[in-house]
Design an enzyme around this catalytic site. Structure first.
Site, PDB file in Angstrom:
ATOM      1  N   THR A  46       0.825  -1.208   0.000  1.00 59.37           N
ATOM      2  CA  THR A  46       0.000   0.000   0.000  1.00 59.37           C
ATOM      3  C   THR A  46       0.857   1.256   0.000  1.00 59.37           C
ATOM      4  OG1 THR A  46      -1.608  -1.222   1.323  1.00 59.37           O
ATOM      5  CG2 THR A  46      -1.907   1.151   1.183  1.00 59.37           C
ATOM      6  N   THR A  47       1.930   1.247   0.786  1.00 59.44           N
ATOM      7  CA  THR A  47       2.801   2.417   0.912  1.00 59.44           C
ATOM      8  C   THR A  47       3.451   2.784  -0.411  1.00 59.44           C
ATOM      9  OG1 THR A  47       3.209   1.784   3.200  1.00 59.44           O
ATOM     10  CG2 THR A  47       4.746   3.352   2.246  1.00 59.44           C
ATOM     11  N   TYR A 109     -13.231  -4.006   0.086  1.00 60.03           N
ATOM     12  CA  TYR A 109     -14.455  -3.465  -0.505  1.00 60.03           C
ATOM     13  C   TYR A 109     -15.590  -4.486  -0.592  1.00 60.03           C
ATOM     14  CZ  TYR A 109     -17.511  -0.515  -3.317  1.00 60.03           C
ATOM     15  OH  TYR A 109     -18.579   0.219  -3.753  1.00 60.03           O
ATOM     16  N   TYR A 135      -2.104 -10.530   4.890  1.00 59.64           N
ATOM     17  CA  TYR A 135      -2.082  -9.137   5.339  1.00 59.64           C
ATOM     18  C   TYR A 135      -3.483  -8.746   5.786  1.00 59.64           C
ATOM     19  CZ  TYR A 135      -1.218  -4.038   5.015  1.00 59.64           C
ATOM     20  OH  TYR A 135      -1.094  -2.696   5.273  1.00 59.64           O
ATOM     21  N   ARG A 140      -8.392  -0.485   5.984  1.00 60.05           N
ATOM     22  CA  ARG A 140      -8.401  -0.285   4.532  1.00 60.05           C
ATOM     23  C   ARG A 140      -9.336  -1.256   3.800  1.00 60.05           C
ATOM     24  NH1 ARG A 140      -4.524   3.088   2.431  1.00 60.05           N
ATOM     25  NH2 ARG A 140      -2.844   3.724   3.837  1.00 60.05           N
ATOM     26  N   LYS A 164       0.870 -10.400   8.383  1.00 61.75           N
ATOM     27  CA  LYS A 164       1.121  -9.005   8.743  1.00 61.75           C
ATOM     28  C   LYS A 164      -0.177  -8.507   9.367  1.00 61.75           C
ATOM     29  CE  LYS A 164       2.100  -4.399   6.893  1.00 61.75           C
ATOM     30  NZ  LYS A 164       2.220  -3.559   5.666  1.00 61.75           N
ATOM     31  N   ILE A 206       6.545  -5.108   9.633  1.00 60.82           N
ATOM     32  CA  ILE A 206       6.711  -4.527   8.299  1.00 60.82           C
ATOM     33  C   ILE A 206       6.314  -3.070   8.469  1.00 60.82           C
ATOM     34  CG2 ILE A 206       5.897  -4.464   5.918  1.00 60.82           C
ATOM     35  CD1 ILE A 206       5.537  -7.511   6.096  1.00 60.82           C
TER      36      ILE A 206
END
Length: 293
Positions: A46-47, A109, A135, A140, A164, A206
């Site tokens: 994402t980053t 979503y 993850y 999000r 994660k 992370i």
């Protein structure tokens, strides 16, 4: 999977002022984090603003990181999404020659049930030639992958080696740590509770901030891994203000402002994200100066 114990960093994708990918800056950031003592690299999470990169740009990012890393550290590649068939197809089309594992986010979503999440990762596990790091980031994805789902996946698939965990919930993290199979890694995905999770038996983090202040953050986690609470907490409280700052206006706007201060890249992000405000940049600049003084 001892190579993923310690501090991994979720690398940004640096941009030039015209928002094109700045490969020179990316290579310099890779060198910066390696020299700072980071244990492994995470590419296209994402980053990295992967949601706004083209397929060609993603490949350019991978090639740049692989070349700059020069086999020094393990690399985890982000491959995830909310279309299971598309994720499986991407895995089958990917060259994993220089990749050590996959980081795959829980579907966002769509808000699947726990059984839907299980079946999604079952399909990925059956398709993947590499180990998988699950993850969980409910903030999000709008759905929480519960500990029992993670543990079920860990028990059913040998190539699912870690999670994660970024729910920001230390109780949920401790339930994972209590019940996870032996050698399954519970990795913090939240910089603020990375140390408590590590001290409770986690495998590290992370990190976002770890790529800006690589030496201090990775040292903190190493102290935590060996149970040196005094030294670890000293660094944690020293870094706490910056952890708040870098997420104040969204990620990766904050960490890119740090890189601008360190002369490693511009602070440019792509819409719909916007660059950090002058006031936030000033706070991060002051913190960076104080850390290095």
């Amino acid at each position: 999977m001892k190579k993923f114990i310690g501090t991994g960093v979720a690398l940004v994708t640096p941009f030039n002022k015209d928002t094109s990918v700045d490969t020179s800056a990316l290579a310099n950031i890779v060198s910066h984090v390696i020299e700072g003592g980071i244990e492994y690299l995470v590419v296209l999470g994402t980053t990295a603003e992967s949601a706004v990169l083209t397929t060609e740009e993603k490949q350019l990012v991978i090639e740049t990181v692989v070349k700059a890393n020069n086999k020094r550290l393990p690399i985890i590649l982000g491959i995830g999404g909310n279309n299971t068939a598309a994720v499986v197809a991407e895995i089958k089309a990917t060259n994993f020659d220089d990749i050590d594992a996959i980081l795959s986010v829980s579907p966002y979503y769509n808000k699947p049930t726990q059984e839907g999440i299980y079946q999604h990762f079952k399909a990925i596990a059956e398709a993947s030639p590499k180990p998988i790091v699950l993850y969980n980031v409910p903030g999000r994805t709008a759905s929480n992958m519960l500990p029992e789902t993670v543990i079920r996946l860990a028990n059913d698939f040998e190539n699912i080696i870690a999670v994660k965990e970024a729910a920001g919930d230390i109780v949920q993290a401790m339930r994972l740590l209590k019940d996870a199979p032996k050698d399954f890694l519970v990795i913090s995905g939240d910089d603020m509770i990375a140390l408590p999770m590590t001290l409770a038996g986690g495998a590290g983090v992370i990190s976002v901030i770890g790529q800006g202040y690589a030496k201090e953050f990775s040292e903190m986690i190493r102290f935590g891994l060996v149970g040196n609470v005094a030294e670890a907490t000293k660094l944690h409280y020293k870094l706490m203000p910056a952890i708040d700052y870098i997420f104040e206006e969204g990620n990766p706007a904050g960490i890119k402002a740090v890189f601008e201060k360190l002369n490693l890249s511009t602070a440019t992000v792509r819409l719909p994200l916007i660059e950090a405000s002058d006031s936030l940049k000033q706070k991060l600049n002051d913190f960076t100066d104080s850390l290095n003084s």
